[in-house]
Design a protein around this motif. Structure first.
Motif, PDB file in Angstrom:
ATOM      1  N   SER B 398       0.818  -1.209   0.000  1.00 30.49           N
ATOM      2  CA  SER B 398       0.000   0.000   0.000  1.00 30.49           C
ATOM      3  C   SER B 398       0.851   1.259   0.000  1.00 30.49           C
ATOM      4  N   SER B 399       0.337   2.299  -0.641  1.00 29.23           N
ATOM      5  CA  SER B 399       1.053   3.573  -0.646  1.00 29.23           C
ATOM      6  C   SER B 399       1.111   4.149   0.766  1.00 29.23           C
ATOM      7  N   GLN B 400       0.264   3.598   1.660  1.00 30.53           N
ATOM      8  CA  GLN B 400       0.240   4.048   3.050  1.00 30.53           C
ATOM      9  C   GLN B 400       1.083   3.138   3.939  1.00 30.53           C
ATOM     10  N   GLY B 401       1.663   2.112   3.350  1.00 31.53           N
ATOM     11  CA  GLY B 401       2.386   1.135   4.167  1.00 31.53           C
ATOM     12  C   GLY B 401       3.811   1.579   4.447  1.00 31.53           C
ATOM     13  N   ILE B 402       4.404   0.919   5.411  1.00 36.15           N
ATOM     14  CA  ILE B 402       5.738   1.308   5.868  1.00 36.15           C
ATOM     15  C   ILE B 402       6.769   1.247   4.739  1.00 36.15           C
ATOM     16  N   VAL B 403       6.623   0.266   3.843  1.00 35.90           N
ATOM     17  CA  VAL B 403       7.622   0.131   2.773  1.00 35.90           C
ATOM     18  C   VAL B 403       7.591   1.361   1.879  1.00 35.90           C
ATOM     19  N   SER B 404       6.385   1.748   1.463  1.00 34.21           N
ATOM     20  CA  SER B 404       6.271   2.934   0.612  1.00 34.21           C
ATOM     21  C   SER B 404       6.738   4.179   1.348  1.00 34.21           C
ATOM     22  N   LEU B 405       6.423   4.256   2.641  1.00 29.25           N
ATOM     23  CA  LEU B 405       6.795   5.457   3.394  1.00 29.25           C
ATOM     24  C   LEU B 405       8.320   5.569   3.507  1.00 29.25           C
ATOM     25  N   CYS B 406       8.976   4.435   3.716  1.00 31.92           N
ATOM     26  CA  CYS B 406      10.439   4.442   3.773  1.00 31.92           C
ATOM     27  C   CYS B 406      11.010   4.863   2.424  1.00 31.92           C
ATOM     28  N   LEU B 407      10.452   4.270   1.380  1.00 31.07           N
ATOM     29  CA  LEU B 407      10.916   4.598   0.041  1.00 31.07           C
ATOM     30  C   LEU B 407      10.714   6.086  -0.242  1.00 31.07           C
ATOM     31  N   GLN B 408       9.592   6.593   0.203  1.00 32.35           N
ATOM     32  CA  GLN B 408       9.311   8.008  -0.020  1.00 32.35           C
ATOM     33  C   GLN B 408      10.323   8.892   0.705  1.00 32.35           C
ATOM     34  N   PHE B 409      10.650   8.523   1.917  1.00 36.81           N
ATOM     35  CA  PHE B 409      11.663   9.268   2.667  1.00 36.81           C
ATOM     36  C   PHE B 409      12.971   9.306   1.886  1.00 36.81           C
ATOM     37  N   GLU B 410      13.347   8.117   1.429  1.00 40.18           N
ATOM     38  CA  GLU B 410      14.609   7.980   0.703  1.00 40.18           C
ATOM     39  C   GLU B 410      14.630   8.836  -0.563  1.00 40.18           C
ATOM     40  N   ARG B 411      13.562   8.738  -1.349  1.00 38.60           N
ATOM     41  CA  ARG B 411      13.494   9.477  -2.612  1.00 38.60           C
ATOM     42  C   ARG B 411      13.557  10.980  -2.372  1.00 38.60           C
ATOM     43  N   LEU B 412      12.785  11.436  -1.381  1.00 36.65           N
ATOM     44  CA  LEU B 412      12.747  12.882  -1.128  1.00 36.65           C
ATOM     45  C   LEU B 412      14.119  13.401  -0.709  1.00 36.65           C
ATOM     46  N   LEU B 413      14.757  12.659   0.159  1.00 32.05           N
ATOM     47  CA  LEU B 413      16.070  13.105   0.634  1.00 32.05           C
ATOM     48  C   LEU B 413      17.072  13.121  -0.510  1.00 32.05           C
ATOM     49  N   GLN B 414      17.053  12.034  -1.287  1.00 30.36           N
ATOM     50  CA  GLN B 414      17.965  11.902  -2.418  1.00 30.36           C
ATOM     51  C   GLN B 414      17.760  13.028  -3.416  1.00 30.36           C
ATOM     52  N   CYS B 415      16.507  13.343  -3.629  1.00 30.82           N
ATOM     53  CA  CYS B 415      16.146  14.290  -4.663  1.00 30.82           C
ATOM     54  C   CYS B 415      16.439  15.726  -4.245  1.00 30.82           C
ATOM     55  N   TYR B 416      16.117  16.034  -2.990  1.00 32.70           N
ATOM     56  CA  TYR B 416      16.181  17.444  -2.608  1.00 32.70           C
ATOM     57  C   TYR B 416      17.428  17.820  -1.826  1.00 32.70           C
ATOM     58  N   GLU B 417      18.110  16.845  -1.278  1.00 32.87           N
ATOM     59  CA  GLU B 417      19.380  17.153  -0.623  1.00 32.87           C
ATOM     60  C   GLU B 417      20.433  16.134  -1.058  1.00 32.87           C
ATOM     61  N   PRO B 418      20.780  16.099  -2.364  1.00 32.36           N
ATOM     62  CA  PRO B 418      21.749  15.101  -2.820  1.00 32.36           C
ATOM     63  C   PRO B 418      23.082  15.198  -2.072  1.00 32.36           C
ATOM     64  N   ASN B 419      23.461  16.412  -1.675  1.00 28.47           N
ATOM     65  CA  ASN B 419      24.727  16.548  -0.951  1.00 28.47           C
ATOM     66  C   ASN B 419      24.706  15.789   0.362  1.00 28.47           C
ATOM     67  N   LEU B 420      23.596  15.978   1.078  1.00 22.20           N
ATOM     68  CA  LEU B 420      23.456  15.311   2.364  1.00 22.20           C
ATOM     69  C   LEU B 420      23.406  13.794   2.154  1.00 22.20           C
ATOM     70  N   TRP B 421      22.642  13.406   1.135  1.00 17.65           N
ATOM     71  CA  TRP B 421      22.510  11.981   0.817  1.00 17.65           C
ATOM     72  C   TRP B 421      23.887  11.375   0.539  1.00 17.65           C
ATOM     73  N   ASN B 422      24.692  12.096  -0.271  1.00 19.47           N
ATOM     74  CA  ASN B 422      26.024  11.587  -0.603  1.00 19.47           C
ATOM     75  C   ASN B 422      26.938  11.561   0.616  1.00 19.47           C
ATOM     76  N   HIS B 423      26.746  12.570   1.456  1.00 15.41           N
ATOM     77  CA  HIS B 423      27.534  12.600   2.694  1.00 15.41           C
ATOM     78  C   HIS B 423      27.253  11.348   3.530  1.00 15.41           C
ATOM     79  N   PHE B 424      25.975  11.024   3.667  1.00 19.88           N
ATOM     80  CA  PHE B 424      25.603   9.811   4.410  1.00 19.88           C
ATOM     81  C   PHE B 424      26.212   8.580   3.746  1.00 19.88           C
ATOM     82  N   LYS B 425      26.109   8.562   2.426  1.00 21.13           N
ATOM     83  CA  LYS B 425      26.565   7.389   1.696  1.00 21.13           C
ATOM     84  C   LYS B 425      28.074   7.224   1.878  1.00 21.13           C
TER      85      LYS B 425
END
Lengths: 401, 517
Positions: B398-425
């Protein structure tokens, strides 16, 4: 410009705040600008024998005779006198109904023992079922307190004090107050409120209330039955008492923030009653201060932070229990540390003028930014200014006048 | 075409009627209508129109509409072609949980279920209002799993289409999962009122100008009272979009969720209580342990500990939860200790089908700020669980399920703060490891109660959990500067540990109002 401070209390929250401001610590004999002192030190400093004279750039955190508010018997005496004086003036605030003061009925019926013993007995006979609480006037943190529900218990106690120890015990007077036996309970437990009030001047009165107080909860379910009368874990909320109970939790220390109390009350009881309650609390704080203002030796070098202890009953009426002139600065939990750190920081912001150097010639009207988490309760300078028709943006609510 | 549509509506109507008749609200609603029919204002000659008019006047029409509105919400079901894949994973995970329960039992030498002895039953009854004083030894019990363990499970999801060759990569992302999640502009469309910067009542309004807040709150209260008078659930949902005054929240939420208390609810709660008194289930200890580890130590919730014992224990006995959950969890059939293995002596374990994880209590704790009465609290909490919370600790597509929510977190962070994402990586820090507990508990126990209730208002207002990963990303981005300075997991956790200063609405506005650049 070098600001120096001195303290005789080993409190990390005081030292940390002063150091943060770049103030230099000096000894009491040296040239200090701010002294955060214990009440004893302060009293001896002001005593005639000390011969110490403060200069314009010195501030100290107590008024010379703070005991007029912090001693339980004197507080009661001052409030009773204040009400009588208003009544004589014919002030409507001292209006009575059914023999009680309508607007100034914010302390439980109280007598000083042994002095007022006969008056107490007269009052006791009016409602012999009530429970009364005995407190030694000069002690704190819940020590020496006990409950009585029979006159015979009091008589026995007084007989016992006439033993050879009489001399010693007689020095200690007690107050006896009607016990609030219908306290508001949350989760079945009793609590009281600890609120902080800063006074920078008594004449004219300038007082500020700290928004971040807390509720102190008893660890045990409230039980007003006679069997539990001697169980102080049920009745006393003092942390120093509760700490010794088996149920004490050091992570929260039995403390709930006042903001959360308000959230709970508004959510479960509604907005209007909650607002009335908090308005009544501010009201009682102001009138308590007004009651002692005439007798306080006011001194431009002094400011003082009071710890107000208030109990709310199940009809959401607040009762003033006592006022502490040196509220504990020891932190029991992480949140407590944050709160007390902010408290000290905000106090210094208010008492030190914008120049950064303590100066008693300053008009003691801090900017609204300097207030931090304090809210102006009353500033008679501002009240007078607006009454004189000046176009002042006094934030005073007219009902406090 | 028209005909087909008509037929469709007709069938839906039949389905609604059937379900309504089987619902717990039906009996009282039907009785109320019967009473109306008996009044003189309903005329036999013109039965239909006079009854309808009468129902309108007596608020029963709103009641009926509310029931249909809630039915639609309950039945709303998205299906995905990957449903069966996720379902299998969940069943597998359920089995692991059950195995671990069983091994805990044999380790401790106890049984999953037995009848409670009379003396214990009596003690429990006497202490029902102060269950913190009910002596029971729980020090050997451990939570079955924690959010971190669940994250491991999610990261192990291979994904139905996962390319074998890429498998060697360290398990780091959800990106391999073929789920579709909303991007920022879609979120802006969903949370339109927030994106538009409309005035929303929240406790932080106070900071700007006191006078404004007082006036806005007064207006909101007036409007809220009107909606409560109308007793119409869809309006309550719409109302929440502009913020809810503290003093009306309890009633607005109850109306929206259909969690009003009538005699049925009171007797049902009592039935659950009797069940707790009757049976000693191993899960009781886990519940008590969880409350001990969470609410009892929390300076926002410790005062409510006794209420939470009642509510959580009753929750475990509520078989309606198992019945209403959209994808039923796998459950165990357990026979009572020392009884023959016959149907009368077996129960579904636990009756609710829900096995708590570490922090499960936090799903219920914030409601203590809204309700004094445990019955009212229970039904609003239960409604929240059935609508939302169950998706936060179960594997589903479900789009409301934990898997989608985690994925959404990941995508948003990757998309809007690539620097931070790369720093974490670069530092090999997986940000979800830090924020999974926020997401799984819907921030309960992390945000201060007042902010938390505001966040939950938004969940109800837009009927979506997507606000949770969004807020998680915004908080991480908000602390970017400090996060860029640290390079260990422990330090990242430290930067994100204290959320006491977070102001939900202003932060979300900041994120959603920003022009796309």
């Amino acid at each position: 410009m070098r600001v120096s401070y001195c303290t005789d209390l080993d409190k990390s929250v005081v030292v940390a705040n002063c150091e943060k401001r770049g103030w230099v610590q000096v000894g009491p004999e040296e040239d200090w600008n701010i002294y955060w002192a214990g009440t004893q030190t302060c009293r001896s400093l002001f005593s005639v024998d000390s011969g110490y004279r403060m200069n314009d750039n010195q501030l100290i955190n107590h008024f010379p005779n703070h005991y007029e508010i912090s001693r339980k018997d004197l507080l009661v005496k001052n409030i009773k006198r204040y009400r009588r004086d208003l009544e004589k003036e014919g002030n409507i605030m001292a209006e009575r109904g059914d023999s009680k003061y309508l607007h100034l009925d914010f302390i439980p019926v109280t007598f000083v023992l042994p002095a007022d013993y006969n008056m107490f007995v007269e009052e006791y006979r009016k409602s012999p079922q009530s429970t009364w609480i005995m407190k030694p006037c000069g002690r704190s943190q819940g020590s020496g307190i006990f409950l009585i529900n029979k006159l015979s218990k009091l008589k026995r106690w007084s007989r016992e004090s006439k033993t050879p120890f009489q001399q010693q015990l007689n020095k200690e007077s007690y107050v006896i107050s009607k016990y609030i036996d219908n306290p508001l309970l949350i989760g079945g437990k009793k609590f009281d409120l600890r609120l902080y009030v800063l006074v920078t001047s008594f004449r004219p009165l300038k007082a500020y209330q700290f928004k971040l107080g807390f509720c102190r909860f008893c660890t045990v379910k409230y039980d007003s039955s006679v069997a539990e009368l001697d169980n102080m874990y049920v009745h006393l909320t003092n942390v120093s008492v509760q700490k010794h109970g088996g149920e004490y939790n050091s992570l929260h220390g039995g403390k709930l923030s006042v903001q959360n109390l308000r959230l709970y009350l508004e959510g479960t009881r509604g907005k209007k009653v909650t607002e009335t309650l908090f308005d009544q609390i501010s009201w009682l704080i102001i009138h308590c201060l007004k009651a002692i203002a005439p007798v306080i030796a006011t001194d431009r070098h002094c400011f003082e932070c009071y710890g107000y202890d208030i109990i709310i009953d199940n009809k959401l009426k607040p009762w003033l229990i006592e006022v502490n002139a040196s509220p504990s600065l020891t932190s029991t939990t992480a949140n407590d540390r944050i709160l007390k750190h902010k408290l000290l920081d905000n106090i210094f912001n208010i008492v030190v003028p914008p120049s950064g150097m303590p100066d008693v010639r300053w008009n003691k009207i801090p900017s609204s930014e300097a207030l931090g988490d304090f809210e102006l309760l009353i500033d008679e300078d501002l009240v007078n200014a607006s009454e004189n028709g000046e176009n002042s943006s006094a934030r005073n609510n007219s009902k406090w006048k | 075409m028209e005909e087909l549509k008509d037929k469709n509506i007709h069938q839906t109507t039949i389905k609604i009627c059937e379900d309504l008749k089987n619902s717990s609200q039906y009996k009282s609603l039907f009785e109320d209508i019967q009473k109306l029919v008996a009044t003189p204002s309903v005329k036999i000659e013109d039965f239909k129109s006079t009854l309808l008019k009468c129902m309108q006047e007596n608020g029963l029409e709103a009641e009926l509409k509310n029931n249909i509105y809630r039915w639609v919400k309950m039945k709303r079901k998205e299906s995905s072609s990957y449903d069966s894949f996720f379902r299998k994973s969940q069943i597998h995970w359920d089995k692991r949980i059950h195995k671990s329960l069983n091994s805990m039992c044999s380790e401790l030498g106890i049984s999953l279920a037995k009848l409670r002895g009379n003396s214990e039953k009596e003690e429990l009854l006497n202490k029902w209002n102060e269950l913190s004083n009910f002596e029971t030894d729980i020090h050997k019990y451990r939570p079955v799993y924690a959010p971190k363990d669940f994250l491991e499970v999610l990261l192990n999801l291979k994904g139905p289409k996962r390319d074998k060759s890429k498998c060697d990569n360290q398990r780091w992302e959800f990106a391999q999962l073929p789920l579709r999640v909303k991007n920022l502009s879609e979120l802006r469309n969903l949370y339109l009122e927030i994106s538009r910067g409309e005035q929303i009542l929240n406790s932080n309004t106070m900071l700007s100008t006191n006078q404004n807040f007082v006036q806005l709150e007064a207006e909101r209260i007036l409007l809220g009272e009107k909606i409560l008078m109308k007793n119409y659930a869809p309006l309550a949902q719409e109302y929440l979009k502009k913020g809810c005054p503290k003093c009306l929240r309890a009633r607005i939420w109850a109306l929206l969720l259909g969690a009003e208390i009538k005699s049925y609810q009171i007797s049902y709660f009592d039935f659950l209580k009797q069940n707790v008194l009757q049976y000693d289930l191993m899960i009781d200890k886990l519940i008590i342990k969880d409350i001990n580890l969470t609410a009892s130590n929390d300076d926002q919730y410790f005062v409510f500990e006794d209420v939470l014992y009642q509510v959580m224990l009753c929750f475990s006995r509520d078989s309606e939860i198992l019945k209403y959950l959209p994808n039923q969890p796998a459950f165990m059939q357990v026979a009572f200790k020392g009884k023959p293995n016959t149907p009368e002596n077996t129960i579904v374990f636990p009756p609710s089908g829900v096995i708590p994880f570490h922090g499960f209590t936090m799903y219920a704790a914030p409601f203590c700020y809204l309700f004094n009465n445990s019955v009212e609290l229970y039904f609003v909490f239960r409604a929240f669980y059935l609508r939302y919370w169950h998706r936060l600790h179960r594997v589903c597509a479900s789009s409301q399920g934990i898997v989608s929510l985690c994925l959404q977190f990941e995508r948003l962070l990757q998309c809007y703060e690539p620097n931070l994402w790369n720093h974490f990586k670069k530092c090999r820090i997986y940000p979800l490891r830090v924020v999974i507990k926020w997401i799984m508990r819907a921030f309960s126990g992390h945000l201060p109660p007042e902010q938390l209730l505001t966040l939950w208002d938004i969940i109800l207002a837009y009927d979506s959990l997507e606000i949770i990963p969004l807020l998680a990303v915004v908080i991480v981005i908000f602390r970017k500067e400090n996060l860029m300075k640290v390079n260990t997991l422990a330090n990242v956790e430290a930067v994100l540990a204290d959320l006491s200063s977070i102001a939900v609405v202003p932060l979300l506005q900041m994120a959603l109002m920003k022009e796309e650049g």
